[in-house]
Design a protein around this motif. Structure first.
Motif, PDB file in Angstrom:
ATOM      1  N   ARG A 142       0.840  -1.210   0.000  1.00  0.00           N
ATOM      2  CA  ARG A 142       0.000   0.000   0.000  1.00  0.00           C
ATOM      3  C   ARG A 142       0.870   1.253   0.000  1.00  0.00           C
ATOM      4  O   ARG A 142       0.562   2.241  -0.668  1.00  0.00           O
ATOM      5  N   THR A 143       1.966   1.199   0.803  1.00  0.00           N
ATOM      6  CA  THR A 143       2.873   2.355   0.860  1.00  0.00           C
ATOM      7  C   THR A 143       3.504   2.616  -0.500  1.00  0.00           C
ATOM      8  O   THR A 143       3.592   3.768  -0.947  1.00  0.00           O
ATOM      9  N   GLU A 144       3.963   1.540  -1.153  1.00  0.00           N
ATOM     10  CA  GLU A 144       4.562   1.693  -2.478  1.00  0.00           C
ATOM     11  C   GLU A 144       3.544   2.246  -3.469  1.00  0.00           C
ATOM     12  O   GLU A 144       3.880   3.073  -4.326  1.00  0.00           O
ATOM     13  N   ASP A 145       2.305   1.786  -3.345  1.00  0.00           N
ATOM     14  CA  ASP A 145       1.255   2.281  -4.235  1.00  0.00           C
ATOM     15  C   ASP A 145       1.001   3.767  -3.996  1.00  0.00           C
ATOM     16  O   ASP A 145       0.841   4.552  -4.947  1.00  0.00           O
ATOM     17  N   LEU A 146       0.965   4.162  -2.713  1.00  0.00           N
ATOM     18  CA  LEU A 146       0.778   5.579  -2.383  1.00  0.00           C
ATOM     19  C   LEU A 146       1.944   6.420  -2.875  1.00  0.00           C
ATOM     20  O   LEU A 146       1.744   7.543  -3.362  1.00  0.00           O
ATOM     21  N   LEU A 147       3.167   5.874  -2.758  1.00  0.00           N
ATOM     22  CA  LEU A 147       4.340   6.602  -3.243  1.00  0.00           C
ATOM     23  C   LEU A 147       4.286   6.774  -4.756  1.00  0.00           C
ATOM     24  O   LEU A 147       4.669   7.823  -5.286  1.00  0.00           O
ATOM     25  N   ARG A 148       3.825   5.716  -5.441  1.00  0.00           N
ATOM     26  CA  ARG A 148       3.675   5.828  -6.904  1.00  0.00           C
ATOM     27  C   ARG A 148       2.648   6.890  -7.255  1.00  0.00           C
ATOM     28  O   ARG A 148       2.850   7.696  -8.177  1.00  0.00           O
ATOM     29  N   GLN A 149       1.534   6.885  -6.519  1.00  0.00           N
ATOM     30  CA  GLN A 149       0.507   7.899  -6.769  1.00  0.00           C
ATOM     31  C   GLN A 149       1.043   9.297  -6.483  1.00  0.00           C
ATOM     32  O   GLN A 149       0.782  10.243  -7.244  1.00  0.00           O
ATOM     33  N   LYS A 150       1.806   9.415  -5.382  1.00  0.00           N
ATOM     34  CA  LYS A 150       2.403  10.707  -5.041  1.00  0.00           C
ATOM     35  C   LYS A 150       3.354  11.168  -6.135  1.00  0.00           C
ATOM     36  O   LYS A 150       3.371  12.346  -6.506  1.00  0.00           O
ATOM     37  N   ASP A 151       4.148  10.209  -6.656  1.00  0.00           N
ATOM     38  CA  ASP A 151       5.108  10.541  -7.702  1.00  0.00           C
ATOM     39  C   ASP A 151       4.383  11.031  -8.956  1.00  0.00           C
ATOM     40  O   ASP A 151       4.794  12.004  -9.584  1.00  0.00           O
ATOM     41  N   VAL A 152       3.298  10.339  -9.299  1.00  0.00           N
ATOM     42  CA  VAL A 152       2.519  10.746 -10.479  1.00  0.00           C
ATOM     43  C   VAL A 152       1.929  12.136 -10.283  1.00  0.00           C
ATOM     44  O   VAL A 152       1.994  12.998 -11.169  1.00  0.00           O
ATOM     45  N   LEU A 153       1.349  12.367  -9.081  1.00  0.00           N
ATOM     46  CA  LEU A 153       0.752  13.672  -8.799  1.00  0.00           C
ATOM     47  C   LEU A 153       1.808  14.774  -8.773  1.00  0.00           C
ATOM     48  O   LEU A 153       1.576  15.886  -9.270  1.00  0.00           O
ATOM     49  N   LEU A 154       2.989  14.452  -8.196  1.00  0.00           N
ATOM     50  CA  LEU A 154       4.054  15.444  -8.128  1.00  0.00           C
ATOM     51  C   LEU A 154       4.550  15.813  -9.519  1.00  0.00           C
ATOM     52  O   LEU A 154       4.753  16.990  -9.832  1.00  0.00           O
ATOM     53  N   ARG A 155       4.721  14.804 -10.373  1.00  0.00           N
ATOM     54  CA  ARG A 155       5.162  15.079 -11.742  1.00  0.00           C
ATOM     55  C   ARG A 155       4.108  15.869 -12.514  1.00  0.00           C
ATOM     56  O   ARG A 155       4.433  16.754 -13.309  1.00  0.00           O
TER      57      ARG A 155
END
Length: 356
Positions: A142-155
């Motif tokens: 779940r953490t990795e998924d949230l980090l991926r989502q954060k990365d997408v949103l940040l980009r």
């Protein structure tokens, strides 16, 4: 004085006491897999009746709940070949206690004076451990998924910021072309270049594999190329050259350095060459030595005459503020060979010559 055990009954009593002392569930089986002895922990853990256990076939215990394929594999195939097995994992749903995951340690005991075979079987219930491990794995996923989502949103955010900066820069440039005041036009062009320098950092952050750092050579080269293409006129060609070391720098530092370079390069383009000069050059260098660094913008222009007071404007104030923020110092050398402005963090001896 040592007293040997007198008879078989005493030996059996001692053996059962030893078995009961073992904390983990423990079984002693004969070669037909019938229960010769079971520990107290075995009865308590698996909720089986001692009277129905002793002498019974292991697979028949608890109405067949111990007839487990993995257990048969261990006892009937692995143990006869290897005589010992540690950490054999078995997962089974027991009617009385539910789903359990166990690690089994097994030993086949052979005797010197008898053909009888005894099998020792110890159980380590790791259900709780496996449950915790599974929860950790799910939490990690779940953490990795949230980090991926954060990365997408940040980009996506950085992409939008970069686009917004480009729009602002374009508006400033259009406005500069439409105003009648030359002074106002120049201020708008300066603001346009300052916005572009920040936009260049955003572009690098968006395209770079590392979100926190950018390549200093690529960044300064593209920034200076943009400044030269938009500000250098045809009546006085000026080459802007970049020589940089240091690999990657963090994005916050890149913003400050980019703004400093923008101000110094713009200043050199506007004031260093009041008269036409062949091979006009602005040299931007960035050198490092451990944690120390030095940024220099030099030109081979007119320079300042002895005793002439340098102009102080918005650009100078911006540079001084950024230099202070970087905990660096600034040094200006201006003579007949041109002007050199150096921003230095700690003690640093330059190895790259100024523009000539």
């Amino acid at each position: 004085m040592f007293h040997p055990i007198a008879n078989i009954d005493d030996a059996q009593t001692l053996a059962q006491a030893i078995v009961n002392t073992i904390v983990e569930p423990f079984l002693v089986l004969d070669e037909q897999f019938r229960v010769l002895a079971a520990s107290r922990s075995f009865y308590e853990t698996f909720k089986v009746d001692p009277e129905q256990t002793h002498g019974s076939l292991l697979y028949a215990l608890g109405d067949g709940q111990w007839d487990i394929p993995a257990l048969r594999l261990l006892l009937e195939t692995i143990i006869p070949e290897k005589t010992a097995m540690d950490g054999f994992e078995v997962e089974h749903d027991f009617p009385n206690i539910g789903q359990r995951t166990m690690l089994l340690n097994a030993r086949k005991v052979l005797y010197d004076h008898s053909s009888a075979v005894t099998i020792l079987l110890a159980f380590n219930d790791i259900t709780a451990r496996r449950s915790i491990e599974k929860e950790k794995e799910e939490l990690l996923a779940r953490t990795e998924d949230l980090l991926r989502q954060k990365d997408v949103l940040l980009r996506e955010m950085e992409h939008r910021v970069a686009n917004s900066l480009q729009i602002i820069a374009s508006i400033l440039l259009l406005k500069a072309r439409s105003v009648t005041s030359e002074e106002t036009r120049q201020h708008l062009k300066d603001a346009h270049q300052r916005v572009l320098s920040v936009a260049e950092v955003q572009r690098h952050l968006h395209t770079s594999a590392g979100m926190e750092e950018i390549d200093v050579v690529s960044y300064l080269s593209k920034l200076c190329g943009s400044l030269a293409s938009s500000m250098v006129g045809e009546d006085q060609p000026i080459k802007v050259n970049v020589t940089a070391q240091g690999g990657r720098i963090d994005s916050q530092k890149a913003v400050s350095l980019g703004l400093i370079v923008t101000e110094l390069v713009l200043n050199a383009i506007k004031y260093a060459f009041p008269r036409e000069k062949a091979k006009a050059l602005i040299q931007v260098t960035y050198e490092t030595d451990g944690s120390d660094w030095k940024l220099t913008v030099s030109d081979n222009g007119a320079g300042k005459a002895a005793g002439e007071v340098p102009s102080v404007g918005l650009g100078t104030a911006i540079v001084e503020a950024l230099v202070k923020q970087l905990e660096a110092k600034i040094e200006v050398i201006s003579d007949t060979d041109g002007t050199s402005v150096s921003v230095t963090r700690a003690t640093f001896i330059s190895r790259i010559p100024r523009a000539a």
